[in-house]
Design a protein around this motif. Structure first.
Motif, PDB file in Angstrom:
ATOM      1  N   THR A  78      47.437  -1.591   6.672  1.00 23.81           N
ATOM      2  CA  THR A  78      46.304  -1.621   7.602  1.00 23.81           C
ATOM      3  C   THR A  78      45.110  -2.127   6.793  1.00 23.81           C
ATOM      4  N   ASP A  79      43.940  -2.118   7.410  1.00 25.84           N
ATOM      5  CA  ASP A  79      42.741  -2.523   6.665  1.00 25.84           C
ATOM      6  C   ASP A  79      42.457  -1.584   5.500  1.00 25.84           C
ATOM      7  N   ASP A  80      42.970  -0.357   5.574  1.00 24.19           N
ATOM      8  CA  ASP A  80      42.690   0.645   4.552  1.00 24.19           C
ATOM      9  C   ASP A  80      43.869   0.915   3.622  1.00 24.19           C
ATOM     10  N   VAL A  81      45.055   1.085   4.169  1.00 25.35           N
ATOM     11  CA  VAL A  81      46.213   1.518   3.387  1.00 25.35           C
ATOM     12  C   VAL A  81      46.822   0.351   2.624  1.00 25.35           C
ATOM     13  N   ASN A  82      47.029   0.565   1.323  1.00 27.47           N
ATOM     14  CA  ASN A  82      47.579  -0.454   0.438  1.00 27.47           C
ATOM     15  C   ASN A  82      48.847   0.096  -0.222  1.00 27.47           C
ATOM     16  N   LEU A  83      49.973  -0.589  -0.035  1.00 28.47           N
ATOM     17  CA  LEU A  83      51.221  -0.245  -0.718  1.00 28.47           C
ATOM     18  C   LEU A  83      51.446  -1.243  -1.837  1.00 28.47           C
ATOM     19  N   TYR A  84      51.953  -0.786  -2.987  1.00 22.50           N
ATOM     20  CA  TYR A  84      52.205  -1.695  -4.102  1.00 22.50           C
ATOM     21  C   TYR A  84      53.443  -1.263  -4.872  1.00 22.50           C
ATOM     22  N   PHE A  85      54.076  -2.231  -5.516  1.00 23.01           N
ATOM     23  CA  PHE A  85      55.274  -1.973  -6.313  1.00 23.01           C
ATOM     24  C   PHE A  85      55.442  -3.129  -7.286  1.00 23.01           C
ATOM     25  N   GLY A  86      55.869  -2.825  -8.508  1.00 26.34           N
ATOM     26  CA  GLY A  86      56.096  -3.919  -9.444  1.00 26.34           C
ATOM     27  C   GLY A  86      56.648  -3.458 -10.780  1.00 26.34           C
ATOM     28  N   GLY A 106      55.417   2.148  -8.293  1.00 29.40           N
ATOM     29  CA  GLY A 106      55.114   1.871  -6.895  1.00 29.40           C
ATOM     30  C   GLY A 106      54.246   2.973  -6.332  1.00 29.40           C
ATOM     31  N   GLY A 107      53.373   2.636  -5.394  1.00 31.22           N
ATOM     32  CA  GLY A 107      52.499   3.674  -4.868  1.00 31.22           C
ATOM     33  C   GLY A 107      51.739   3.261  -3.631  1.00 31.22           C
ATOM     34  N   LEU A 108      50.770   4.111  -3.311  1.00 29.73           N
ATOM     35  CA  LEU A 108      49.943   3.974  -2.127  1.00 29.73           C
ATOM     36  C   LEU A 108      48.498   4.238  -2.538  1.00 29.73           C
ATOM     37  N   ALA A 109      47.583   3.390  -2.081  1.00 26.04           N
ATOM     38  CA  ALA A 109      46.152   3.576  -2.347  1.00 26.04           C
ATOM     39  C   ALA A 109      45.407   3.624  -1.023  1.00 26.04           C
ATOM     40  N   TYR A 110      44.377   4.465  -0.979  1.00 20.21           N
ATOM     41  CA  TYR A 110      43.575   4.620   0.229  1.00 20.21           C
ATOM     42  C   TYR A 110      42.105   4.738  -0.162  1.00 20.21           C
ATOM     43  N   PRO A 111      41.213   3.947   0.467  1.00 18.21           N
ATOM     44  CA  PRO A 111      39.794   3.998   0.103  1.00 18.21           C
ATOM     45  C   PRO A 111      39.106   5.264   0.614  1.00 18.21           C
ATOM     46  N   VAL A 112      38.301   5.862  -0.255  1.00 20.44           N
ATOM     47  CA  VAL A 112      37.486   7.016   0.120  1.00 20.44           C
ATOM     48  C   VAL A 112      36.078   6.542   0.472  1.00 20.44           C
ATOM     49  N   THR A 113      35.564   5.605  -0.336  1.00 16.08           N
ATOM     50  CA  THR A 113      34.269   4.952  -0.079  1.00 16.08           C
ATOM     51  C   THR A 113      34.470   3.477  -0.418  1.00 16.08           C
ATOM     52  N   ASP A 114      33.381   2.699  -0.357  1.00 16.55           N
ATOM     53  CA  ASP A 114      33.472   1.289  -0.747  1.00 16.55           C
ATOM     54  C   ASP A 114      33.798   1.126  -2.225  1.00 16.55           C
ATOM     55  N   ALA A 115      33.442   2.103  -3.047  1.00 20.86           N
ATOM     56  CA  ALA A 115      33.620   1.989  -4.492  1.00 20.86           C
ATOM     57  C   ALA A 115      34.824   2.765  -5.032  1.00 20.86           C
ATOM     58  N   PHE A 116      35.376   3.719  -4.258  1.00 24.34           N
ATOM     59  CA  PHE A 116      36.440   4.577  -4.769  1.00 24.34           C
ATOM     60  C   PHE A 116      37.679   4.542  -3.885  1.00 24.34           C
ATOM     61  N   ASP A 117      38.839   4.518  -4.515  1.00 22.96           N
ATOM     62  CA  ASP A 117      40.134   4.691  -3.856  1.00 22.96           C
ATOM     63  C   ASP A 117      40.820   5.900  -4.476  1.00 22.96           C
ATOM     64  N   VAL A 118      41.633   6.589  -3.699  1.00 23.05           N
ATOM     65  CA  VAL A 118      42.555   7.576  -4.241  1.00 23.05           C
ATOM     66  C   VAL A 118      43.935   6.941  -4.211  1.00 23.05           C
ATOM     67  N   PHE A 119      44.780   7.302  -5.168  1.00 21.46           N
ATOM     68  CA  PHE A 119      46.117   6.727  -5.182  1.00 21.46           C
ATOM     69  C   PHE A 119      47.139   7.766  -5.637  1.00 21.46           C
ATOM     70  N   ALA A 120      48.364   7.541  -5.209  1.00 22.80           N
ATOM     71  CA  ALA A 120      49.511   8.335  -5.644  1.00 22.80           C
ATOM     72  C   ALA A 120      50.636   7.344  -5.899  1.00 22.80           C
ATOM     73  N   GLU A 121      51.299   7.482  -7.033  1.00 15.29           N
ATOM     74  CA  GLU A 121      52.361   6.539  -7.353  1.00 15.29           C
ATOM     75  C   GLU A 121      53.487   7.218  -8.102  1.00 15.29           C
ATOM     76  N   GLY A 122      54.669   6.663  -7.908  1.00 16.53           N
ATOM     77  CA  GLY A 122      55.837   7.084  -8.664  1.00 16.53           C
ATOM     78  C   GLY A 122      56.145   6.024  -9.702  1.00 16.53           C
ATOM     79  N   LYS A 123      56.803   6.441 -10.786  1.00 15.74           N
ATOM     80  CA  LYS A 123      57.121   5.470 -11.831  1.00 15.74           C
ATOM     81  C   LYS A 123      58.426   5.869 -12.502  1.00 15.74           C
ATOM     82  N   TRP A 124      59.052   4.903 -13.096  1.00 17.67           N
ATOM     83  CA  TRP A 124      60.230   5.115 -13.928  1.00 17.67           C
ATOM     84  C   TRP A 124      60.141   4.161 -15.107  1.00 17.67           C
ATOM     85  N   ASN A 125      60.505   4.639 -16.298  1.00 16.01           N
ATOM     86  CA  ASN A 125      60.660   3.738 -17.437  1.00 16.01           C
ATOM     87  C   ASN A 125      61.736   4.299 -18.368  1.00 16.01           C
TER      88      ASN A 125
END
Length: 140
Positions: A78-86, A106-125
């Motif tokens: 959406t205009d707000d929700v960002n999914l990413y993986f790489g 991989g994770g999900l980011a969501y804007p709280v204000t114009d300057a801040f996003d909160v994010f949660a992501e999973g990782k494996w290495n």
């Protein structure tokens, strides 16, 4: 004629250039417990709802530490929700030994204000196994 060509060429180069967005990331990390600090170059390549980011992030945990470089394709659901993986590559230090690190994030980011996003992501290495990060990004 040379002057006109030079001016047209400079105008073309300037029209292709765009302001690069960056964000600083600070996160709590789990499995193993620790923290992460990183910087992300946003929108290196962009197509409509897709873009490509590059990130350098350092993890300090109870099991060791790592420095990684991530290439993150983004899908703006959406205009707000960002999914990413790489993919992720870097160096990991655990139990007194160092090694080449490769994995994925991989994770999900969501804007709280114009300057801040909160994010949660999973990782494996290959050094630390499965983990997660929850944090805040500041855009500058």
């Amino acid at each position: 004629m040379k002057k006109t060509t030079l001016i047209l060429g400079a105008g073309l180069l300037l029209s292709m250039a765009h302001a690069q967005d960056y964000s600083a990331n600070l996160a709590f990390q789990g499995l193993p417990v620790g923290g992460s600090v990183g910087i992300t170059a946003k929108g290196l390549v962009a197509f409509d709802d897709l873009s490509l980011d590059a990130r350098i992030i350092g993890d300090v945990t109870t099991a060791g530490f790592a420095v990684q470089a991530d290439i993150l394709p983004n899908l703006y659901v959406t205009d707000d929700v960002n999914l990413y993986f790489g993919p992720s590559i870097g160096a990991g230090f655990r139990g007194g030994s160092a090694g080449f690190l490769f994995g994925a994030v991989g994770g999900l980011a969501y804007p709280v204000t114009d300057a801040f996003d909160v994010f949660a992501e999973g990782k494996w290495n290959n050094v630390f196994g499965v983990g997660f990060r929850v944090g805040l990004s500041y855009y500058f």
